[in-house]
Write an enzyme that holds these catalytic residues in place. Structure first.
Site, mmCIF file in Angstrom:
data_model
loop_
_atom_site.group_PDB
_atom_site.id
_atom_site.type_symbol
_atom_site.label_atom_id
_atom_site.label_comp_id
_atom_site.label_asym_id
_atom_site.label_seq_id
_atom_site.Cartn_x
_atom_site.Cartn_y
_atom_site.Cartn_z
ATOM 1 N N LYS A 22 0.841 -1.204 0.000
ATOM 2 C CA LYS A 22 0.000 0.000 0.000
ATOM 3 C C LYS A 22 0.873 1.248 0.000
ATOM 4 C CE LYS A 22 -1.711 1.600 4.090
ATOM 5 N NZ LYS A 22 -1.321 2.995 4.250
ATOM 6 N N ASN A 23 1.869 1.267 0.900
ATOM 7 C CA ASN A 23 2.658 2.492 1.058
ATOM 8 C C ASN A 23 3.620 2.749 -0.099
ATOM 9 O OD1 ASN A 23 1.308 2.977 3.375
ATOM 10 N ND2 ASN A 23 3.028 2.650 4.775
ATOM 11 N N ARG A 92 -4.007 10.531 4.695
ATOM 12 C CA ARG A 92 -2.977 11.548 4.726
ATOM 13 C C ARG A 92 -2.103 11.560 3.470
ATOM 14 N NH1 ARG A 92 0.294 14.581 7.939
ATOM 15 N NH2 ARG A 92 2.388 14.154 7.259
ATOM 16 N N CYS A 116 -4.511 12.953 13.051
ATOM 17 C CA CYS A 116 -5.190 11.649 13.046
ATOM 18 C C CYS A 116 -4.907 10.987 14.369
ATOM 19 C CB CYS A 116 -4.750 10.796 11.865
ATOM 20 S SG CYS A 116 -3.111 10.140 12.039
ATOM 21 N N ARG A 121 0.686 15.054 13.040
ATOM 22 C CA ARG A 121 1.112 14.809 11.665
ATOM 23 C C ARG A 121 1.091 16.067 10.780
ATOM 24 N NH1 ARG A 121 -0.674 8.878 9.825
ATOM 25 N NH2 ARG A 121 1.313 9.027 8.786
ATOM 26 N N LYS A 161 14.302 16.682 9.459
ATOM 27 C CA LYS A 161 13.962 15.432 10.154
ATOM 28 C C LYS A 161 13.662 14.415 9.048
ATOM 29 C CE LYS A 161 10.410 13.900 13.397
ATOM 30 N NZ LYS A 161 9.238 14.295 14.158
ATOM 31 N N SER A 163 11.598 12.216 6.977
ATOM 32 C CA SER A 163 10.156 12.044 6.739
ATOM 33 C C SER A 163 9.943 11.262 5.447
ATOM 34 C CB SER A 163 9.477 13.419 6.633
ATOM 35 O OG SER A 163 8.257 13.305 5.930
ATOM 36 N N VAL A 164 9.179 10.205 5.551
ATOM 37 C CA VAL A 164 8.892 9.356 4.387
ATOM 38 C C VAL A 164 8.118 10.167 3.343
ATOM 39 C CG1 VAL A 164 7.608 7.305 3.623
ATOM 40 C CG2 VAL A 164 8.933 7.242 5.742
ATOM 41 N N ASP A 305 5.134 1.013 12.052
ATOM 42 C CA ASP A 305 3.917 0.352 11.575
ATOM 43 C C ASP A 305 3.788 -1.098 12.063
ATOM 44 O OD1 ASP A 305 3.154 2.645 10.328
ATOM 45 O OD2 ASP A 305 3.554 1.974 8.288
ATOM 46 N N ILE A 327 8.790 7.539 16.534
ATOM 47 C CA ILE A 327 8.362 8.207 15.285
ATOM 48 C C ILE A 327 7.105 9.055 15.515
ATOM 49 C CG2 ILE A 327 7.705 7.870 12.859
ATOM 50 C CD1 ILE A 327 10.502 6.860 13.280
ATOM 51 N N ARG A 397 -8.495 -0.356 5.209
ATOM 52 C CA ARG A 397 -7.655 0.648 4.543
ATOM 53 C C ARG A 397 -6.342 0.036 4.072
ATOM 54 N NH1 ARG A 397 -5.943 5.156 8.102
ATOM 55 N NH2 ARG A 397 -4.657 5.415 6.268
HETATM 56 C C1 UD1 Z 1 4.635 7.135 6.298
HETATM 57 C C2 UD1 Z 1 3.768 5.907 6.194
HETATM 58 C C3 UD1 Z 1 3.294 5.458 7.577
HETATM 59 C C4 UD1 Z 1 4.502 5.262 8.504
HETATM 60 C C5 UD1 Z 1 5.392 6.502 8.502
HETATM 61 C C6 UD1 Z 1 6.685 6.312 9.275
HETATM 62 C C7 UD1 Z 1 2.705 6.061 4.035
HETATM 63 C C8 UD1 Z 1 1.467 6.333 3.271
HETATM 64 N N1 UD1 Z 1 2.616 6.202 5.363
HETATM 65 O O1 UD1 Z 1 3.837 8.182 6.850
HETATM 66 O O2 UD1 Z 1 2.588 4.241 7.439
HETATM 67 O O3 UD1 Z 1 4.054 5.040 9.817
HETATM 68 O O4 UD1 Z 1 5.749 6.854 7.150
HETATM 69 O O5 UD1 Z 1 7.373 5.217 8.790
HETATM 70 O O6 UD1 Z 1 3.710 5.706 3.482
HETATM 71 N N2 UD1 Z 1 6.594 15.018 10.373
HETATM 72 C C9 UD1 Z 1 6.632 16.373 10.637
HETATM 73 N N3 UD1 Z 1 6.428 17.223 9.593
HETATM 74 C C10 UD1 Z 1 6.214 16.801 8.315
HETATM 75 C C11 UD1 Z 1 6.180 15.405 8.061
HETATM 76 C C12 UD1 Z 1 6.378 14.542 9.120
HETATM 77 O O7 UD1 Z 1 6.840 16.793 11.767
HETATM 78 O O8 UD1 Z 1 6.051 17.636 7.410
HETATM 79 C C13 UD1 Z 1 6.808 14.065 11.494
HETATM 80 C C14 UD1 Z 1 5.588 13.165 11.724
HETATM 81 O O9 UD1 Z 1 4.632 13.775 12.547
HETATM 82 C C15 UD1 Z 1 6.232 11.952 12.355
HETATM 83 C C16 UD1 Z 1 7.575 11.859 11.639
HETATM 84 O O10 UD1 Z 1 7.824 13.157 11.110
HETATM 85 O O11 UD1 Z 1 6.452 12.190 13.719
HETATM 86 C C17 UD1 Z 1 7.649 10.852 10.525
HETATM 87 O O12 UD1 Z 1 6.566 11.046 9.635
HETATM 88 P P1 UD1 Z 1 6.653 10.651 8.106
HETATM 89 O O13 UD1 Z 1 7.862 9.813 7.891
HETATM 90 O O14 UD1 Z 1 6.501 11.866 7.280
HETATM 91 O O15 UD1 Z 1 5.366 9.735 7.955
HETATM 92 P P2 UD1 Z 1 4.314 9.688 6.763
HETATM 93 O O16 UD1 Z 1 4.990 9.918 5.470
HETATM 94 O O17 UD1 Z 1 3.144 10.511 7.104
#
Ligand code: UD1
Length: 417
Positions: A22-23, A92, A116, A121, A161, A163-164, A305, A327, A397
């Site tokens: 999915k991701n 998201r 969420c 987030r 930081k 961020s995926v 996850d 995380i 989902r």
């Molecule tokens: C993706 C995955 C999710 C997984 C997460 C971490 C998808 C669709 N979702 O979520 O399943 O749990 O990676 O492996 O692939 N953050 C900020 N600012 C930002 C973006 C992120 O502060 O602009 C923080 C988030 O709140 C969190 C951390 O960074 O604490 C990591 O988030 P991120 O890696 O961005 O997760 P997602 O991409 O939302």
């Protein structure tokens, strides 16, 4: 509203075929917006988040056809740049259309995803990085109004930081920017490697310059391709843990074992017997489960996850374990429900102190988010008697045919209305 009834405790035995990720599918679907040619995707999982992303693409003007097990996407006439709240609020990953829309049209209006269950987030890292490519934006009434007056222009970006999602948005946007973009401190989750492979197959120019850094030279058009999405490593990890929790014997198939090496190592440490083949992991759960302390971390660390699922397993360990969630700030929604089933888990800040030697008792339960929901299924599988899990739309989902897959390996589980 549908519910799952689970009658535990049965040892799971047999084979489970893992679905597409999915991701990985979500950013790849968003990245198809860059193309004016036909893109064929294979191995997309049949889950609600993928339907939501396809509805979002459809609302932007993409033409999408399902032909047997393939999805054919044609964006040659795609022109809209508005992603509505209704579609982004439930998922998201909707924010992932921001990068490609800006790269293609120089403007976009995309709803903020909002908070969420697992935390606030924010998307500040996405927006800060896009600004470095020349994007100006305002947030008005819950929408990001973004435009790039001179188009996207390559730059050097160091993410504050890991961020995926921000890494994905920027890789896609930079692939179509003018000149070269250097991305540093990127996430290196397998789904990002899959996105890069997909973009490179289309003709994008992306090179690794370090363990967490890329050089992306923008291109102005891409070719028609067919691409099979990678396996779902979180689904694979979930079923490996299901085997360990139920003292089962499962062959987890259609995977690349080295991608889940961290999870395999942890399961071995706690006492599971594991045999690795080319595209399969065979696990035999041990009666005695050893306690272990783990913390979630960006890949290749232990995935957040799988934190909830691992917590269920550690409730059954011989001693106390500690799980540190590094995380997301609020990802312990499953704890209250697990405690209702007899677990003894204490939350201290971002740590969960998990007492071992728990035999779960069946209960009526409430699912709260995707991974929390599946942790309740795992606990119910190991509890002797009937458990009922409500609000399973969260599960739908992200888990394809979960009750069918579990039934096939001996679980007594059914969906009721
Ligand atoms: C993706 C995955 C999710 C997984 C997460 C971490 C998808 C669709 N979702 O979520 O399943 O749990 O990676 O492996 O692939 N953050 C900020 N600012 C930002 C973006 C992120 O502060 O602009 C923080 C988030 O709140 C969190 C951390 O960074 O604490 C990591 O988030 P991120 O890696 O961005 O997760 P997602 O991409 O939302």
């Amino acid at each position: 509203m549908q519910k799952l009834e689970v009658f535990g405790a049965k040892k799971l035995k047999g084979q489970i075929n893992i679905s597409g990720s999915k991701n990985a599918s979500l950013p790849i679907l968003a990245a198809t917006l860059l193309s004016k040619n036909q893109i064929t995707l294979k191995n997309l999982p049949n889950v609600k988040d993928i339907d939501t992303m396809m509805s979002l693409l459809d609302s932007l003007g993409s033409k999408i056809k399902k032909v047997k097990d393939k999805i054919i996407i044609n964006n040659s006439r795609q022109k809209k740049t508005f992603a509505s709240y209704n579609l982004v609020k439930t998922m998201r990953a909707g924010i992932l259309v921001l990068g490609p829309l800006l790269a293609k049209f120089g403007n976009a209006k995309v709803s903020l995803p909002g908070g969420c269950a697992i935390g606030t987030r924010p998307i500040n890292i996405h927006l800060d990085a896009l600004s470095k490519l020349g994007v100006k934006y305002k947030i008005i009434q819950g929408y990001v109004h973004a435009y790039a007056p001179k188009g996207l222009i390559g730059n050097k970006i160091r993410f504050s930081k890991i961020s995926v999602g921000a890494t994905e948005n920027l890789i896609i946007a930079a692939s179509f920017a003018k000149g070269s973009t250097y991305l540093n401190n990127i996430a290196i989750e397998s789904e990002i490697i899959d996105l890069i492979n997909f973009l490179k197959n289309m003709g994008c120019n992306i090179k690794w310059t370090g363990k967490r850094s890329l050089k992306i030279k923008g291109v102005s058009k891409v070719k028609e391709i067919t691409y099979p999405v990678m396996f779902d490593r979180i689904e694979a990890g979930t079923y490996l843990i299901a085997a360990a929790v139920t003292e089962g014997n499962l062959k987890i198939k259609n995977i690349v074992p080295k991608i889940i090496q961290t999870e395999i190592n942890i399961l071995k440490k706690i006492g599971a017997k594991i045999n690795i083949k080319k595209s399969e992991v065979h696990i035999i759960g041990n009666k005695k489960i050893k306690s272990i302390n783990i913390k979630t971390a960006p890949y290749p660390g232990f995935p957040t996850d799988l934190q909830a699922q691992m917590m269920v397993l550690l409730c059954r360990a011989n001693k106390q374990s500690v799980i540190k969630e590094d995380i997301f700030e609020n990802r312990f929604m499953h704890v209250a429900e697990l405690n209702r089933m007899g677990a003894q888990i204490l939350i201290k800040g971002n740590k969960a102190i998990v007492q071992g030697n728990i035999n779960f008792a069946p209960a009526e339960l409430m699912a709260t988010d995707l991974r929390a929901s599946v942790s309740l299924v795992l606990a119910a599988l190991s509890a002797k008697g009937k458990s009922v899990i409500n609000r399973i739309y969260h599960l739908d989902r992200g888990y394809e045919n979960i009750e069918k897959k579990l039934k096939k390996v001996g679980a007594k589980i059914r969906r009721v209305n």
